[in-house]
Each structure stands twice: as structure tokens, then as C-alpha cells.
Design a protein around this motif. Structure first.
Motif, PDB file in Angstrom:
ATOM      1  N   VAL A  87       3.780 -75.503 -94.472  1.00 20.00           N
ATOM      2  CA  VAL A  87       3.693 -74.432 -93.472  1.00 20.00           C
ATOM      3  C   VAL A  87       2.496 -74.651 -92.553  1.00 20.00           C
ATOM      4  N   MET A 111       0.884 -69.309 -89.645  1.00 22.97           N
ATOM      5  CA  MET A 111       1.259 -69.531 -91.043  1.00 22.97           C
ATOM      6  C   MET A 111       1.783 -68.251 -91.683  1.00 22.97           C
ATOM      7  N   VAL A 114       5.363 -67.630 -90.458  1.00 22.32           N
ATOM      8  CA  VAL A 114       6.319 -68.587 -91.022  1.00 22.32           C
ATOM      9  C   VAL A 114       6.523 -68.334 -92.514  1.00 22.32           C
ATOM     10  N   ALA A 115       5.449 -67.999 -93.225  1.00 20.73           N
ATOM     11  CA  ALA A 115       5.561 -67.742 -94.667  1.00 20.73           C
ATOM     12  C   ALA A 115       6.487 -66.565 -94.945  1.00 20.73           C
ATOM     13  N   VAL A 118       9.959 -67.878 -94.727  1.00 23.54           N
ATOM     14  CA  VAL A 118      10.299 -68.776 -95.835  1.00 23.54           C
ATOM     15  C   VAL A 118      10.762 -68.000 -97.067  1.00 23.54           C
ATOM     16  N   VAL A 129      12.462 -68.483 -88.184  1.00 28.78           N
ATOM     17  CA  VAL A 129      11.311 -69.200 -87.632  1.00 28.78           C
ATOM     18  C   VAL A 129      11.475 -69.403 -86.140  1.00 28.78           C
ATOM     19  N   LEU A 147      10.857 -78.285 -92.946  1.00 25.39           N
ATOM     20  CA  LEU A 147      10.369 -77.024 -93.502  1.00 25.39           C
ATOM     21  C   LEU A 147      11.507 -76.229 -94.137  1.00 25.39           C
TER      22      LEU A 147
END
Length: 230
Positions: A87, A111, A114-115, A118, A129, A147
Motif C-alpha cells: 500500500v 495509505m 487505500v487500506a 483493501v 481505489v 495491489l
């Protein structure tokens, strides 16, 4: 005239030649070492779901089951840490592609976003994303594809183990809890939490990977310190 040694050698070779001419003669088999089941040494590969040794674990008793469980959990922890690194690399590559700098706080914000994508099991990682970062919905994106692939592997492994949870529970304004949190890279520990950068991981309620939180950057802390001295 043959010597005694030559006559003895001829008597020894005769039966050997006759045995080899006999089509029914078989050389004695050399015992080969038997391969050990991979699960006997706690191999993470054999211990995972879909392994040929899964049924063996089920019938081998508590000790074997424990071995499989420990190996599976260890694999999840490794994948979880790797996802953190993935990430961050993705966030840095994204800002670089836009011609933006690598300031720690901006990387940390990316981050965090994006986390969330995820680990949100209710939605597709790729589309989340792209939507969050404003990436073309149809364009190819090699880093994003990597990713996404790793995200789904991790999601699958997490579903296959019991009592392992991703911990997003962090509150802005609270002081960093050293037992379950650590300041992310460029931020300092002795400051209130601003936001969660990457979640933690628990197993049976115990912390196995700490949350990474953003507080105040070292640079900002120094500027504030200098300002108070003026």
C-alpha cells in the motif's frame, strides 16, 4: 597356468554372469528414503487451506491441528505486513505519477484511503481505489493490479482462520497507545493521533500487528517548538 587367486575369482564371477543372463533375475532394490509429510514440520504451505494434508490434520489429533493453525496464522501475519508495504509503495508511485512530492503526511493520507478499500469486504478493491484516487476506471494500471491481487489473497486467508480480526479502531485526539499502536514513520510518538494510516491485526483478542497512526510530523513539531521560543 592360473594362480589360486585367478581360479577363485573365476568361481565367484561364474554364478554372477549366469544370474544376469537369467531374465527373471532382479537386482535387490535399494531402499529409498520416504518423504516426510510437510505438515510434520509445520510447513505454512501444507498447512493452508486446499493442502493435500488437510484431511490428515483433521484426523491426526489436537497436536496436528494446532500445528496447522499456527502455520496458517503465521502466514496471515506475513501477508498482512506485506500488504502494508504494498500500500505504501502504491501510494508513493501514485503521487510520483502525478508529479507530486513524497511528503509523509500526504503519503499517509493516501495509505489510509487505500487500506480502507483493501479491507472493505462489501466492495470490489479495484473500483474502490480508482474511485477514491480519481484513477481512470478503464485504463490499465500495473501497480493497482498487483495491489488488488494481493488484497484478495489476504482477504481469502483471513476468512480461513478463526478469531483473527483487522483492527480499525483508532480515535483522533487520543495519545498513542503503545500496546496496540505505533506512530507511522515520519510522525512522533508523544502527540495525539490525527488519523489511522494502516490497521492492526489481532488474534484471539491479542495484538499481533500494531496499528500505524499518524500524529505530528517531526518537522512540524520542530517548527512549533521554534515558534514557542520566539
Amino acid at each position: 597356468m592360473k594362480t589360486h587367486f585367478e581360479r577363485s575369482l573365476a568361481r565367484w564371477r561364474g554364478p554372477l554372469r549366469r544370474r544376469h543372463k537369467n531374465p527373471d533375475f532382479l537386482e535387490p532394490a535399494i531402499p529409498q528414503p520416504q518423504p516426510q509429510p510437510a505438515w510434520s514440520s509445520g510447513s505454512p504451505v501444507a498447512a493452508g487451506a486446499g493442502s493435500p494434508f488437510t484431511d490428515t490434520f483433521k484426523s491426526a489429533g489436537p497436536a496436528a491441528t494446532s500445528t496447522r493453525d499456527v502455520a496458517a496464522r503465521s502466514q496471515v501475519v506475513d501477508l498482512f505486513r506485506e500488504m502494508n508495504e504494498t500500500v505504501e509503495k502504491f501510494a508513493r508511485a501514485h503521487r510520483r505519477s502525478l508529479g507530486l512530492d513524497q511528503r509523509g503526511e500526504q503519503i499517509a493520507y493516501l495509505m489510509a484511503s487505500v487500506a480502507e478499500a483493501v479491507f472493505d469486504e462489501t466492495r470490489d478493491v479495484d473500483s474502490q481505489v480508482r474511485s477514491r484516487l480519481g484513477i481512470d476506471a478503464r485504463g490499465e494500471h500495473r501497480e493497482l493490479a498487483q495491489l488488488v491481487e494481493r488484497a484478495y489473497v489476504l482477504r481469502d486467508k483471513l476468512r480461513r482462520v478463526d478469531n483473527m480480526r483487522v483492527d480499525f479502531g483508532a480515535r483522533a485526539g487520543e495519545i498513542v497507545d503503545g500496546e496496540r499502536q505505533e506512530p507511522w514513520k515520519t510522525s512522533i510518538p508523544d502527540a495525539p493521533v490525527r488519523f489511522l494510516v494502516f490497521p492492526g491485526l489481532t488474534s484471539g483478542g491479542n495484538v499481533v500487528v500494531k496499528q500505524q497512526v499518524y500524529t505530528v510530523s517531526l518537522r512540524e513539531a520542530r517548527l512549533r517548538g521554534a515558534a514557542t521560543q520566539v
